[in-house]
Design an enzyme around this catalytic site. Structure first.
Site, PDB file in Angstrom:
ATOM      1  N   ARG A   1      -4.415  -2.764  -7.723  1.00 15.65           N
ATOM      2  CA  ARG A   1      -5.252  -3.558  -6.831  1.00 15.65           C
ATOM      3  C   ARG A   1      -6.707  -3.069  -6.783  1.00 15.65           C
ATOM      4  O   ARG A   1      -7.548  -3.684  -6.134  1.00 15.65           O
ATOM      5  CB  ARG A   1      -4.669  -3.518  -5.404  1.00 15.65           C
ATOM      6  CG  ARG A   1      -3.606  -4.570  -5.093  1.00 15.65           C
ATOM      7  CD  ARG A   1      -4.186  -5.969  -4.936  1.00 15.65           C
ATOM      8  NE  ARG A   1      -5.411  -5.986  -4.154  1.00 15.65           N
ATOM      9  CZ  ARG A   1      -5.464  -5.916  -2.832  1.00 15.65           C
ATOM     10  NH1 ARG A   1      -4.377  -5.864  -2.122  1.00 15.65           N
ATOM     11  NH2 ARG A   1      -6.623  -5.936  -2.207  1.00 15.65           N
TER      12      ARG A   1
ATOM     13  N   ARG B   1       0.771  -1.233   0.000  1.00 21.63           N
ATOM     14  CA  ARG B   1       0.000   0.000   0.000  1.00 21.63           C
ATOM     15  C   ARG B   1       0.806   1.288   0.000  1.00 21.63           C
ATOM     16  O   ARG B   1       0.251   2.357  -0.248  1.00 21.63           O
ATOM     17  CB  ARG B   1      -0.967  -0.012   1.187  1.00 21.63           C
ATOM     18  CG  ARG B   1      -2.126  -0.957   0.957  1.00 21.63           C
ATOM     19  CD  ARG B   1      -2.913  -1.188   2.214  1.00 21.63           C
ATOM     20  NE  ARG B   1      -2.112  -1.926   3.175  1.00 21.63           N
ATOM     21  CZ  ARG B   1      -2.543  -2.295   4.375  1.00 21.63           C
ATOM     22  NH1 ARG B   1      -3.753  -1.975   4.770  1.00 21.63           N
ATOM     23  NH2 ARG B   1      -1.760  -2.985   5.180  1.00 21.63           N
TER      24      ARG B   1
END
Ligand code: CP3
Length: 344
Positions: A40, A31
């Site tokens: 994603r 992330r």
């Protein structure tokens, strides 16, 4: 162009001289990278892990961006459980959640053993990655029996591992069966990755630090040792990592590691004294990446200086990259580690 077997990461793991200290970051994919968040979008974590094209791209993203000395295979420690049919999910911001927690011997016996035919997408992803990576090593990984057991028994993340320990202390037969089950699965999972071309493996026992040394040795270490023993037959370096494991470092080395991963809470020099003739990996506090660059680099220099007294040192953070990390700081850190010349 140097060959893969001469890659600095593999040389450091074997205790051989290196042109520069190798560096990679636990959770380097993920992330903290905008390119990861983009790819994603709308794809579940487990879904992504089972898609070889996505795994290949996500694994390569930090290697391209930072020029780190290794790729870590993009997957999760609970993926093998999912692959054999355990009903679980990885919930954003939470972690792995298991629908029916394991409590009895029957629950353990209901979990199938892992066979390479359960994970053809892993073989495919590793092969594709190794082709793309060339002389950069791919680190395969698995969750260690204790850490994976904690998710299965608790049903999700836990601060105190109370139910897991209750089984360990109160139902030794169930515990033993569960640890053997997961150890077999972890070893088989590492074999699949190495057979497909991974050139090092890391066993993550992230939550082992919640155990006393005595309990670690009695109830956990033999099972991790079984995994590392099987991994040792594959002829690749084995890295063994946990969090809060200052008191366990010697045992984690003796369990059969070539490299002991060191959490940032333990001074690296102290860790080196504990692991004896093994290499170490670590251990900058991941929060230092949020400090001014010169402060981060000064602290990185101290880690590098301490690492010089080890048999071999692989620079890393002392735990994973924090999701809000600025990737530019990790780029500066990588360049600094590569260029570092100790004084005197
Ligand atoms: O870059 C890498 O390090 C490779 C990929 C990797 C992931 N998980 C991807 C992931 C690795 C090596 C792991 C191992 C893992 N998974 C561990 C051991 C490492 C450690 O941090 O101590 C543990 C304990 C897990 C279980 C797990 N999975 C947790 C605690 C979480 C985070 C939950 C959250 O959202 O905060 C996950 C999910 C997970 N695994 C993510 C990633 C990139 C985040 C999911 C997402 O992006 O949606």
């Amino acid at each position: 162009m140097t060959s893969l077997s001469d890659a600095p990461l593999l040389r450091a793991a074997r205790g051989e001289p290196v042109p520069h200290t190798p560096v990679w970051f636990m959770r380097q994919a993920g992330r903290s990278l905008p390119e990861y968040l983009a790819i994603r979008e709308g794809v579940g974590m487990l879904e992504a892990c089972m898609d070889p094209a996505l795994v290949t791209e996500i694994t390569l993203q930090p290697v391209r961006r930072y020029g780190v000395d290794a790729a870590i295979f993009f997957s999760d420690i609970v993926l093998p459980l999912k692959a054999v049919g355990v009903d679980l999910d990885i919930k954003p911001g939470v972690g792995p959640v298991v629908a029916q927690p394991v409590r009895t011997l029957a629950d353990v016996e209901a979990i199938p053993d892992l066979d390479p035919s359960h994970v053809p997408f892993i073989t495919e992803a590793v092969r594709s990655l190794v082709g793309e990576l060339g002389a950069t090593p791919l680190i395969g990984f698995a969750g260690a029996p204790f850490t994976v057991a904690s998710y299965l028994v608790e049903g999700g993340p836990s601060k105190d591992q109370a139910r897991t320990k209750a089984m360990m202390f109160g139902a030794p037969d169930v515990w033993d069966a569960l640890m053997r089950k997961i150890a077999g699965m972890a070893a088989a999972y590492l074999e699949v990755q190495v057979d497909a071309g991974a050139s090092a493996v890391q066993l993550f026992d992230s939550w082992a630090g919640s155990l006393t040394p005595e309990d670690y040795r009695a109830h956990v270490m033999p099972h991790s040792a079984a995994v590392l023993e099987r991994a040792g037959r594959l002829g690749v370096p084995r890295i063994h990592f946990g969090v809060g494991t200052s008191e366990l470092l010697a045992d984690m080395g003796e369990a059969g590691a070539d490299v002991v991963g060191v959490d940032f809470r333990t001074p690296l020099a102290e860790a080196i004294g504990k692991v004896g003739d093994r290499s170490v990996q670590g251990n900058l506090d991941p929060a230092l990446v949020f400090a001014p660059t010169e402060v981060m680099l000064e602290r990185a220099a101290r880690v590098l200086d301490a690492g010089r007294t080890a048999r071999g040192h692989i620079f890393n953070l002392g735990h994973g990259v924090i999701p809000t990390t600025d990737p530019d700081q990790l780029a500066r850190l990588t360049d600094f580690v590569h260029a570092y010349e100790p004084e005197g």
